[in-house]
Write an enzyme that holds these catalytic residues in place. Structure first.
Site, PDB file in Angstrom:
ATOM      1  N   CYS A 176      23.375  22.287 -17.139  1.00 57.19           N
ATOM      2  CA  CYS A 176      24.358  22.046 -18.190  1.00 57.19           C
ATOM      3  C   CYS A 176      25.791  22.271 -17.681  1.00 57.19           C
ATOM      4  CB  CYS A 176      24.035  22.862 -19.434  1.00 57.19           C
ATOM      5  SG  CYS A 176      24.876  22.249 -20.918  1.00 57.19           S
ATOM      6  N   HIS A 194      18.279  21.528 -20.367  1.00 60.14           N
ATOM      7  CA  HIS A 194      18.017  22.958 -20.196  1.00 60.14           C
ATOM      8  C   HIS A 194      16.559  23.218 -19.826  1.00 60.14           C
ATOM      9  CE1 HIS A 194      21.843  24.758 -21.633  1.00 60.14           C
ATOM     10  NE2 HIS A 194      21.965  23.567 -22.201  1.00 60.14           N
ATOM     11  N   GLU A 235      15.465  25.736 -18.288  1.00 60.01           N
ATOM     12  CA  GLU A 235      15.172  27.173 -18.332  1.00 60.01           C
ATOM     13  C   GLU A 235      14.500  27.595 -19.638  1.00 60.01           C
ATOM     14  OE1 GLU A 235      18.786  26.989 -20.834  1.00 60.01           O
ATOM     15  OE2 GLU A 235      18.082  25.927 -19.054  1.00 60.01           O
TER      16      GLU A 235
END
Length: 259
Positions: free
Chosen positions: A115, A222, A224
């Site tokens: 990001c 994202h 993660e």
């Protein structure tokens, strides 16, 4: 003897919180957990690191993960004025991370951008950003939707993955669905970066550094977020972790990788 853990540096955000605008140095929990759980490495921070400290600090770590953040890269770094003064900026982070990107490339330190980190890499290497993606004719609104994290991080749109790219291999096919939580995005891709994923509107969603000595990739979404539950996301972080372990082995043995 048990080998020491691989160390991945995650730069801090600079925020002012609370009624007295107290300065804080912050790291999102989900990024640290993703490094531990899906890259099999130990996340570390150097909270007061500055660009002048990079020569010494990079020799202590095995990889760098540039995280997402509520703040945006200051547009002065790509030749523009601030379009919306209400949006948060973090010039202290910019001062470190833009130099950190270039140092990682020069030294062959594994680098993963997510990001804001994706945008930092592009700007550091000479690219530019759309400050308001949803205001550009023909581009979608890529900002988050929903009232809960589960809704915000739910798959939002497809990305088309470049044939033969590592990103396509990690996804297990030419198309994948990803989340979307960004207002800014790549305008001009920096020299040396190869786009490896595009949104349906054509916006670059992932890239890799051509000719990189070691792992150097970034994504606008994202991975993660609950990475262990998403095979594609886990594969990205696992590949980063493999590069980190290779870097550690060479670092501890005192060997050097030539360009």
């Amino acid at each position: 003897m048990t080998p020491p853990p691989c160390l991945v540096w995650l730069p801090a955000d600079h925020r002012q919180l609370g009624p007295h605008a107290t300065p804080y140095l912050l790291l999102g929990d989900k990024y640290a957990r993703a490094v531990r759980d899906c890259a099999a490495a130990q996340p570390v921070m150097f909270p007061l690191a500055a660009a002048d400290d990079l020569p010494g600090l990079l020799g202590l770590v095995d990889g760098v993960l540039l995280t997402g953040s509520p703040s945006n890269v200051h547009p002065s770094h790509f030749g523009q004025e601030v379009a919306n003064p209400a949006l948060p900026l973090d010039p202290a982070r910019d001062a470190l991370t833009l130099a950190l990107v270039r140092a990682c490339v020069e030294q062959g330190v594994p680098l993963l951008g997510i990001c804001r980190g994706f945008q930092e890499i592009n700007v550091a290497l000479g690219g530019s950003l759309h400050q308001t993606v949803h205001g550009v004719p023909g581009l979608m609104d890529h900002r988050e939707r929903g009232d809960t994290p589960e809704q915000e991080y739910a798959p939002s749109h497809e990305v088309r993955l470049a044939p033969g790219s590592a990103m396509e291999a990690w996804a297990g096919g030419p198309v994948a669905r990803v989340n979307s939580l960004h207002g800014q995005g790549v305008d001009r891709l920096a020299p040396g970066l190869r786009a490896t994923a595009h949104a349906p509107d054509g916006l670059v969603e992932a890239f890799e550094l051509e000719g990189a000595r070691r792992f150097a990739c970034a994504v606008q979404w994202h991975p993660e977020w609950r990475c262990a539950e998403h095979p594609f996301y886990a594969a990205i972080l696992s590949a980063f972790g493999a590069a980190v372990r290779q870097r550690q082995a060479e670092r501890l043995s005192g060997s050097r990788t030539t360009p």
